[in-house]
Design a protein around this motif. Structure first.
Motif, PDB file in Angstrom:
ATOM      1  N   GLY A  16      54.505  42.642  53.777  1.00  0.00           N
ATOM      2  CA  GLY A  16      54.997  42.321  52.426  1.00  0.00           C
ATOM      3  C   GLY A  16      53.985  42.481  51.303  1.00  0.00           C
ATOM      4  O   GLY A  16      54.321  42.331  50.143  1.00  0.00           O
ATOM      5  N   ILE A  17      52.720  42.761  51.627  1.00  0.00           N
ATOM      6  CA  ILE A  17      51.724  42.864  50.547  1.00  0.00           C
ATOM      7  C   ILE A  17      50.858  44.100  50.759  1.00  0.00           C
ATOM      8  O   ILE A  17      50.328  44.308  51.847  1.00  0.00           O
ATOM      9  CB  ILE A  17      50.795  41.616  50.535  1.00  0.00           C
ATOM     10  N   VAL A  18      50.732  44.923  49.709  1.00  0.00           N
ATOM     11  CA  VAL A  18      49.782  46.042  49.766  1.00  0.00           C
ATOM     12  C   VAL A  18      48.474  45.497  49.198  1.00  0.00           C
ATOM     13  O   VAL A  18      48.336  45.271  48.005  1.00  0.00           O
ATOM     14  CB  VAL A  18      50.271  47.255  48.939  1.00  0.00           C
ATOM     15  N   ALA A  19      47.498  45.240  50.091  1.00  0.00           N
ATOM     16  CA  ALA A  19      46.233  44.629  49.654  1.00  0.00           C
ATOM     17  C   ALA A  19      45.335  45.670  49.002  1.00  0.00           C
ATOM     18  O   ALA A  19      44.664  45.390  48.016  1.00  0.00           O
ATOM     19  CB  ALA A  19      45.534  43.981  50.842  1.00  0.00           C
ATOM     20  N   ASN A  20      45.293  46.859  49.595  1.00  0.00           N
ATOM     21  CA  ASN A  20      44.497  47.966  49.035  1.00  0.00           C
ATOM     22  C   ASN A  20      45.408  49.166  48.872  1.00  0.00           C
ATOM     23  O   ASN A  20      46.065  49.594  49.823  1.00  0.00           O
ATOM     24  CB  ASN A  20      43.346  48.346  49.974  1.00  0.00           C
ATOM     25  N   ASP A  21      45.433  49.725  47.654  1.00  0.00           N
ATOM     26  CA  ASP A  21      46.344  50.813  47.371  1.00  0.00           C
ATOM     27  C   ASP A  21      45.542  51.991  46.828  1.00  0.00           C
ATOM     28  O   ASP A  21      45.250  52.061  45.635  1.00  0.00           O
ATOM     29  CB  ASP A  21      47.365  50.305  46.327  1.00  0.00           C
ATOM     30  N   ASP A  22      45.090  52.873  47.732  1.00  0.00           N
ATOM     31  CA  ASP A  22      44.371  54.080  47.341  1.00  0.00           C
ATOM     32  C   ASP A  22      43.068  53.757  46.589  1.00  0.00           C
ATOM     33  O   ASP A  22      42.847  54.198  45.467  1.00  0.00           O
ATOM     34  CB  ASP A  22      45.302  54.957  46.466  1.00  0.00           C
ATOM     35  N   ALA A  34      28.444  46.248  42.247  1.00  0.00           N
ATOM     36  CA  ALA A  34      29.359  45.103  42.222  1.00  0.00           C
ATOM     37  C   ALA A  34      30.789  45.568  42.449  1.00  0.00           C
ATOM     38  O   ALA A  34      31.190  46.639  41.968  1.00  0.00           O
ATOM     39  CB  ALA A  34      29.245  44.387  40.887  1.00  0.00           C
ATOM     40  N   LEU A  35      31.525  44.769  43.210  1.00  0.00           N
ATOM     41  CA  LEU A  35      32.956  45.007  43.402  1.00  0.00           C
ATOM     42  C   LEU A  35      33.649  43.838  42.719  1.00  0.00           C
ATOM     43  O   LEU A  35      33.550  42.694  43.170  1.00  0.00           O
ATOM     44  CB  LEU A  35      33.282  45.067  44.901  1.00  0.00           C
ATOM     45  N   LEU A  36      34.287  44.127  41.598  1.00  0.00           N
ATOM     46  CA  LEU A  36      34.814  43.072  40.743  1.00  0.00           C
ATOM     47  C   LEU A  36      36.334  43.074  40.777  1.00  0.00           C
ATOM     48  O   LEU A  36      36.966  44.123  40.729  1.00  0.00           O
ATOM     49  CB  LEU A  36      34.319  43.325  39.308  1.00  0.00           C
ATOM     50  N   GLY A  37      36.905  41.880  40.849  1.00  0.00           N
ATOM     51  CA  GLY A  37      38.367  41.791  40.820  1.00  0.00           C
ATOM     52  C   GLY A  37      38.792  40.343  40.856  1.00  0.00           C
ATOM     53  O   GLY A  37      38.034  39.473  41.268  1.00  0.00           O
ATOM     54  N   GLU A  38      40.031  40.096  40.433  1.00  0.00           N
ATOM     55  CA  GLU A  38      40.549  38.726  40.458  1.00  0.00           C
ATOM     56  C   GLU A  38      40.669  38.252  41.904  1.00  0.00           C
ATOM     57  O   GLU A  38      40.613  39.049  42.833  1.00  0.00           O
ATOM     58  CB  GLU A  38      41.974  38.705  39.877  1.00  0.00           C
ATOM     59  N   ASN A  39      40.934  36.957  42.066  1.00  0.00           N
ATOM     60  CA  ASN A  39      41.240  36.456  43.418  1.00  0.00           C
ATOM     61  C   ASN A  39      42.508  37.151  43.888  1.00  0.00           C
ATOM     62  O   ASN A  39      43.476  37.243  43.156  1.00  0.00           O
ATOM     63  CB  ASN A  39      41.504  34.955  43.370  1.00  0.00           C
ATOM     64  N   GLY A  40      42.443  37.649  45.132  1.00  0.00           N
ATOM     65  CA  GLY A  40      43.642  38.297  45.662  1.00  0.00           C
ATOM     66  C   GLY A  40      43.786  39.743  45.203  1.00  0.00           C
ATOM     67  O   GLY A  40      44.807  40.371  45.421  1.00  0.00           O
ATOM     68  N   ALA A  41      42.744  40.302  44.560  1.00  0.00           N
ATOM     69  CA  ALA A  41      42.849  41.703  44.087  1.00  0.00           C
ATOM     70  C   ALA A  41      42.670  42.680  45.237  1.00  0.00           C
ATOM     71  O   ALA A  41      42.992  43.861  45.123  1.00  0.00           O
ATOM     72  CB  ALA A  41      41.797  41.971  43.009  1.00  0.00           C
ATOM     73  N   GLY A 217      44.939  45.482  43.928  1.00  0.00           N
ATOM     74  CA  GLY A 217      44.848  46.459  45.003  1.00  0.00           C
ATOM     75  C   GLY A 217      44.551  47.888  44.600  1.00  0.00           C
ATOM     76  O   GLY A 217      44.453  48.764  45.446  1.00  0.00           O
ATOM     77  N   LYS A 218      44.429  48.155  43.280  1.00  0.00           N
ATOM     78  CA  LYS A 218      44.174  49.538  42.834  1.00  0.00           C
ATOM     79  C   LYS A 218      42.806  49.636  42.156  1.00  0.00           C
ATOM     80  O   LYS A 218      42.357  48.691  41.523  1.00  0.00           O
ATOM     81  CB  LYS A 218      45.233  49.972  41.813  1.00  0.00           C
ATOM     82  N   THR A 219      42.161  50.835  42.270  1.00  0.00           N
ATOM     83  CA  THR A 219      40.888  51.036  41.566  1.00  0.00           C
ATOM     84  C   THR A 219      41.178  51.235  40.083  1.00  0.00           C
ATOM     85  O   THR A 219      41.973  52.108  39.716  1.00  0.00           O
ATOM     86  CB  THR A 219      40.178  52.324  42.066  1.00  0.00           C
ATOM     87  N   ILE A 220      40.520  50.453  39.230  1.00  0.00           N
ATOM     88  CA  ILE A 220      40.692  50.629  37.786  1.00  0.00           C
ATOM     89  C   ILE A 220      39.607  51.571  37.263  1.00  0.00           C
ATOM     90  O   ILE A 220      39.826  52.340  36.343  1.00  0.00           O
ATOM     91  CB  ILE A 220      40.642  49.261  37.046  1.00  0.00           C
ATOM     92  N   GLY A 221      38.414  51.508  37.867  1.00  0.00           N
ATOM     93  CA  GLY A 221      37.352  52.428  37.446  1.00  0.00           C
ATOM     94  C   GLY A 221      35.990  51.918  37.862  1.00  0.00           C
ATOM     95  O   GLY A 221      35.843  50.774  38.302  1.00  0.00           O
TER      96      GLY A 221
END
Length: 509
Positions: A16-22, A34-41, A217-221
């Motif tokens: 039910g959850i795509v944790a990492n999307d490409d 650094a790998l930055l993201g919200e909780n659950g990103a 779950g997606k790379t922003i940059g």
């Protein structure tokens, strides 16, 4: 450009959850990335894939330019990849050396474990990287910051070249954070490459060279840290601009809700950890408690909430003594408690979210009648909390608490406590381990409680948080009250001196 690790187009789906999307991440030799993201990103999932704990559904991983399949942490270790987990994986009664060689034992004549030889190597590594660890100390006797250094040594002992740090500062004091940042810089000087999972922008600014941002779950940059502002990274992370200042009007305190007078509490070693401590918190104000960890804050909160018995002194709630009451009676009288350790004290990890949201109220209507639980009322209550506090989980109220990210666990606890509408809300480290979006949200909810005329007692090791949120600040050192100051009339330097035990002449309780 030479990359030591490349993760390309990684996808990972759980029920039910795509944790990492490409997701794509490239680590250069000798950098802190650094790998930055919200909780659950999806940060921890991505790193668990690199460390061999999960297998990607799609995508590829290259180490030193060669494509690899990392089927287990042992394979990761052989490839020179090590990980310091957020919750340390150490055996308490064992020594530092015994923990480090666990599963990687050096043997004498193939039969006996050669602990002395291992301890010598541990000592050498400790010296080389400025870690300052005693190879013979027992884990149960050393500080959390020191335990983290043991985890770092564990990787160095296994010759790791790529080190993954998962939220490494969540449990450290400000001084230990500074020390860790030095250690990380030393590691890269020695040719190691580091991936730092975090959501603390201040720390990224302090140590990282580059930063990859992921959102849902997606790379922003990927950006160069020196050239990117804190605000720009925050916006990449949460998808909107984030305010680092807490919006609040001046407080208008009413009657005293909590009065602690001359409270003395002993710690587990039977030493006085809190000494004749007095403090009052009024309706409509936030009182922050500032101090380095381990200076009596825990004992103070446990004595107020009933988790520990005080040696002497008294605690009044709305003018009535409560220090003889049970925990449940105190809760019923109007105390809400967001505990310091969300796993030990805040949640039953193997219960569902729905069950966790009912822990303090299941025994009263509308949730039960004549000793029988009313499932529909319970579900409705839990769903209301999850929606109001934006708690993200795979299966809604049926999700097991353990499966949620730390930030979502925290939001659930805060929702549960706030929904009980307590007169006194005690918030201990309410934003520990949370990202800027969640922090902003939780700060807003705490100010909202204050503005509704509730009394809020805030304990935090984050000085920014204490200064931003509190109306008055009580400084504690070695279990004693150093002084009380108005937040609007003080600064980090003055608080830092007071936390070190230098009193402030004025200031009254």
């Amino acid at each position: 450009m030479d990359y030591v690790v490349e993760m390309e187009g990684i996808r990972k789906e759980f029920t039910g959850i795509v944790a990492n999307d490409d997701i794509t991440l490239r680590l250069r030799k000798g950098e802190i990335h650094a790998l930055l993201g919200e909780n659950g990103a999806g940060k921890s999932t991505l790193m668990s894939i690199l460390f061999g704990m999960y297998q990607p559904d799609r995508g590829r991983i290259l180490v030193e330019g060669k494509e690899v399949r990392i089927t287990s942490p042992n394979v990761a270790n052989k490839l020179g990849i090590g990980m310091v987990h957020q919750h340390f994986k150490l055996v308490e009664p064992f020594t530092v050396t015994e923990n480090i060689i666990l599963g990687y034992e050096t043997r004498k004549f193939g039969l006996f474990m050669d602990t002395d030889k291992a301890a010598k190597r541990v000592g050498e590594l400790s010296k080389q990287y400025g870690l300052n660890v005693d190879p013979y100390a027992k884990i149960e006797d050393i500080s959390v910051g020191m335990q983290q250094r043991v985890e770092i040594l564990k990787m160095l002992y296994r010759n790791a070249d790529v080190l993954i740090f998962d939220e490494p500062t969540a449990v450290l004091t400000p001084q230990e954070i500074t020390d860790l940042q030095e250690i990380m810089k030393n590691l890269t000087k020695e040719g190691k490459s580091i991936i730092l999972i975090t959501h603390k922008l201040k720390e990224i600014k302090a140590v990282a060279d580059r930063c990859t941002v992921i959102r849902r779950g997606k790379t922003i940059g990927t950006v160069d840290v020196a050239e990117t502002s804190r605000e720009a990274m925050a916006e990449m992370m949460v998808g909107r601009s984030v305010s680092f200042k807490v919006d609040k009007t001046a407080s208008a305190p009413g009657a005293a809700v909590l009065e602690v007078s001359s409270l003395t509490v002993k710690n587990s070693k039977k030493v006085e950890a809190l000494k004749r401590f007095s403090l009052s918190v009024h309706a409509g104000e936030i009182v922050g408690i500032a101090g380095v960890d381990g200076n009596g804050q825990t004992e103070l909160i446990e004595a107020i909430t009933g988790l520990q018995k005080a040696e002497s002194g008294e605690v009044l709630l709305s003018g009535k003594p409560i220090h003889e009451l049970s925990i449940r009676e105190r809760n019923d009288r109007g105390i809400g408690h967001i505990p310091e350790d969300r796993h030990k004290r805040g949640l039953v990890l193997d219960y569902s979210l729905e069950e966790n949201m009912m822990l303090e109220v299941y025994n009263r209507p509308p949730f039960s009648r004549n000793g029988l639980l009313k499932p529909s009322a319970m579900r409705e209550h839990a769903e209301h909390i999850i929606e109001s506090f934006d708690v993200r989980s795979g299966s809604g109220v049926r999700s097991v608490a353990r499966s949620l990210s730390g930030g979502n666990q925290q939001k659930a606890i805060i929702g549960r406590e706030v929904e009980r509408d307590p007169d006194l809300l005690i918030a201990v480290q309410p934003t520990r381990g949370l990202d800027v979006g969640s922090i902003e949200y939780i700060h807003r909810r705490l100010v909202e409680q204050r503005d509704k005329g509730k009394a809020v007692l805030l304990v935090s090791l984050e000085l920014d948080e204490i200064l931003n949120l509190s109306d008055r600040i009580a400084v504690i050192n070695s279990g004693e009250l150093v002084g009380i100051v108005n937040a609007s009339e003080t600064n980090e330097q003055e608080l830092g001196l007071m936390m070190a035990g230098y009193g402030k002449e004025e200031g009254s309780a």
